[in-house]
Design a protein around this motif. Structure first.
Motif, PDB file in Angstrom:
ATOM      1  N   UNK A  28      57.868 -88.239 -65.431  1.00 27.97           N
ATOM      2  CA  UNK A  28      57.582 -88.219 -63.987  1.00 27.97           C
ATOM      3  C   UNK A  28      57.310 -89.630 -63.462  1.00 27.97           C
ATOM      4  N   UNK A  29      57.007 -90.543 -64.377  1.00 23.94           N
ATOM      5  CA  UNK A  29      56.671 -91.923 -63.983  1.00 23.94           C
ATOM      6  C   UNK A  29      56.920 -92.809 -65.202  1.00 23.94           C
ATOM      7  N   UNK A  30      58.083 -93.379 -65.243  1.00 22.23           N
ATOM      8  CA  UNK A  30      58.480 -94.084 -66.471  1.00 22.23           C
ATOM      9  C   UNK A  30      57.726 -95.392 -66.684  1.00 22.23           C
ATOM     10  N   UNK A  31      56.867 -95.769 -65.723  1.00 22.55           N
ATOM     11  CA  UNK A  31      56.032 -96.948 -65.979  1.00 22.55           C
ATOM     12  C   UNK A  31      54.803 -96.557 -66.822  1.00 22.55           C
ATOM     13  N   UNK A 357      65.320 -89.470 -55.677  1.00 23.97           N
ATOM     14  CA  UNK A 357      64.983 -90.810 -56.170  1.00 23.97           C
ATOM     15  C   UNK A 357      64.193 -91.656 -55.170  1.00 23.97           C
ATOM     16  N   UNK A 358      63.865 -91.088 -54.009  1.00 20.26           N
ATOM     17  CA  UNK A 358      63.128 -91.887 -53.021  1.00 20.26           C
ATOM     18  C   UNK A 358      61.619 -91.764 -53.223  1.00 20.26           C
ATOM     19  N   UNK A 359      60.891 -92.746 -52.717  1.00 20.14           N
ATOM     20  CA  UNK A 359      59.424 -92.676 -52.646  1.00 20.14           C
ATOM     21  C   UNK A 359      58.790 -92.345 -53.978  1.00 20.14           C
ATOM     22  N   UNK A 360      57.977 -91.272 -53.975  1.00 17.58           N
ATOM     23  CA  UNK A 360      57.253 -90.875 -55.190  1.00 17.58           C
ATOM     24  C   UNK A 360      58.186 -90.508 -56.338  1.00 17.58           C
ATOM     25  N   UNK A 361      59.430 -90.229 -56.008  1.00 19.45           N
ATOM     26  CA  UNK A 361      60.362 -89.796 -57.052  1.00 19.45           C
ATOM     27  C   UNK A 361      61.028 -90.974 -57.774  1.00 19.45           C
ATOM     28  N   UNK A 362      60.795 -92.185 -57.251  1.00 18.43           N
ATOM     29  CA  UNK A 362      61.591 -93.337 -57.699  1.00 18.43           C
ATOM     30  C   UNK A 362      61.457 -93.613 -59.191  1.00 18.43           C
ATOM     31  N   UNK A 363      60.281 -93.339 -59.745  1.00 17.12           N
ATOM     32  CA  UNK A 363      60.078 -93.720 -61.155  1.00 17.12           C
ATOM     33  C   UNK A 363      60.297 -92.560 -62.128  1.00 17.12           C
TER      34      UNK A 363
END
Ligand code: NAP
Length: 483
Positions: A28-31, A357-363
């Motif tokens: 959900x957040x690849x960082x 892929x926008x906003x919160x979905x970007x990562x």
């Protein structure tokens, strides 16, 4: 910033860091790096198999109830960490926190259930034809067993393999999927903290090809339990056959839900939505074909699409999110690609179908929950496993046509019917080619107390879970005694 935790392998009662490691990231957040895991080598597999072989006689020689006590301890240790384990699972696999908590609780229950089996394991006692002959068959452990796991139920599947293997007296090599290794690492940690003797349980994270193959080929390994894709499962079957060791395979599905004209519409929509979309469609028992009787097709489709559009996609740790991310970029591409193929073959994307892929979905690896209409059963979207939040709606003339469509597949894992007609219910149960059947429930969502597994191309070998699980992990020794 706190240091990223490292999770070594576990061999012969020791935590062993391998030279090579890999990062596990939150889909959900690849960082967000969940942890750094060791990549076991074939030599690590050999060391673990030797340790498991060495430990076997002692573990198998314990009374069943004593082995059961260890399993109860494992369950207690896991339960103390329920919330944190569930949070970790959401971070490593992406499913929502409530789903992860439910799965973790299921693993705990599995350890308790099989812990109890330690006091119940029965053999067969039969009267002899001969005087003064007493005869019985008792169950005995196999030896070292290899357990190869997928990523989609990263705690429950390892638990439902490990607990029956251990209670039957086997020693174990366990490999998690590289995409979600932490939840099963925590189970092994609980085994260690419960004091399970060294060598009995070994954890080998690493690449499928290198570790998985070595786990099948090792001379000490007497059985392999595999859950994952058909491609890998069929290859492992050939490998295991060469060594004439037993193997159990649980693999893919193309599971149908049949909605008949008399079904309670609201419940049929809710059950189909749950089965097709929840856990991001990444359940082997997820519904991917919804076969609807012609007379109610339009009404059902409109309602199902409307409910699908209401689903909130996001990070599974956030409140109110229904659908988490795909496990990785590869799965995300598969989801998108199948939508494209469906359109090319003449189906209609009624909603969804796109990567977010926008906003919160970007990562993260997010995909819109998707409903595809105008599907016929010969299209690839109706024949091949997608493993995403993608439902194909197929029109059937009547019950018989719906059954023919449902059975027209190489798979046979789960199937569901939505109807109020008791006669149809029994005809469905009798005629449907699936190992797991639900009525007026979602096709997914099983309990640990009953046998689990599919038929046709979905499965091979004895069932998992429930009392049936012991069949695979033990063999009979038959005794004739004259007194
Ligand atoms: P997968 O790619 O087949 O991987 C499953 C396991 O096999 C992983 O641990 C993988 O390791 C390992 N592996 C890969 N190549 C191997 C090889 N050559 N030799 C030995 N092991 C090897 O499946 P997945 O993507 O994890 O899981 C999704 C699939 O599982 C879907 O098809 C789903 O339907 C199925 N599934 C079935 C059930 C069921 O009960 N029927 C339940 C859940 C999932 P790496 O991760 O390191 O590659």
């Amino acid at each position: 910033m706190s240091e990223t935790p490292k999770f070594p392998n576990y061999i012969n009662g020791e935590w062993v860091a391998a030279e090579k490691t890999y990062e596990n990231r939150n889909p959900a957040d690849t960082s967000d790096v969940v942890g750094i895991f060791s990549k076991a080598s074939a030599a690590d597999v050999t060391a673990a198999a030797n340790a498991a072989h060495e430990a076997f006689a002692g573990w198998a020689g314990l009374p069943g109830p004593a082995r059961g006590n260890y399993l109860f301890k494992v369950a207690d240790l896991l339960e103390k960490q329920l919330d944190s384990l569930a949070r970790e699972m959401t971070r490593e696999e992406g499913k929502t926190f409530p789903e992860a908590k439910g799965e973790t609780m299921r693993s705990i229950n599995i350890f308790r259930y099989f812990g109890g089996e330690g006091s119940r394991q029965a053999g067969v006692l039969a009267p002899s034809e001969r005087p003064r002959v007493f005869m019985w068959a008792e169950r005995k452990a196999l030896g070292v067993v290899s357990l190869i796991n997928p990523w989609n139920f990263p705690s429950a599947i390892p638990a439902w393999k490990l607990a029956p293997a251990l209670i039957s007296g086997n020693t174990v090599l366990l490999k998690p999927a590289s995409a979600a290794p932490l939840s099963s690492w925590r189970i092994i940690e609980a085994c260690h903290n419960a004091g399970i003797p060294k060598g009995v349980v070994n954890f080998l994270s690493g690449s499928g090809g290198e570790v998985g193959d070595a786990m099948v080929d090792n001379e000490h390994v007497k059985a392999v339990s595999f859950t994952g894709s058909c491609e890998v499962g069929y290859a492992l079957h050939e490998r295991a056959s060469k060594r004439r060791i037993r193997i159990q395979l649980e693999m893919g599905g193309k599971n149908p839900t049949i909605v008949l004209a008399d079904a309670d519409m609201a419940s049929a929509v809710a059950n189909s939505l749950n089965a097709a979309m929840f856990s991001t469609g990444q359940k082997c028992t997820a519904t991917s074909r919804i076969i609807v009787e012609e007379s109610i097709y339009d009404e059902f489709a409109a309602k199902f699409i409307a409910e699908t559009k209401k689903l909130k996609v996001g990070n599974g740790l956030a409140e109110g999110v229904h659908i988490g991310p795909a496990i990785d970029k590869g799965q995300l591409d598969v989801d998108a690609n199948y939508c494209k193929i469906a359109e090319e073959e003449g189906a209609t994307i009624a909603c969804g179908g796109k990567v977010l892929s926008d906003g919160d979905y970007a990562k993260g690896y997010f995909f819109e929950p998707t409903v595809i209409t105008n599907v016929t059963n010969d299209m690839r979207i109706a024949r091949e496993e997608v493993f995403g939040p993608v439902a194909a709606l197929i029109k059937a003339k009547d019950f018989d046509d719906a059954m023919a469509i449902a059975n027209d597949t190489e798979f046979g894992l789960s199937a569901s019917v939505q109807t109020q007609d008791v006669g149809r219910v029994f005809e469905f149960i009798k005629g449907i080619q699936a190992g797991l059947v639900t009525v007026n429930l979602p096709s997914a969502g099983v309990e640990y107390q009953l046998p689990f597994g599919g038929t046709k191309g979905s499965s091979f070998g004895p069932k998992e879970q429930g009392p049936a699980a012991l069949e695979f992990y033990s063999d009979y020794k038959t005794v004739y005694l004259k007194y």
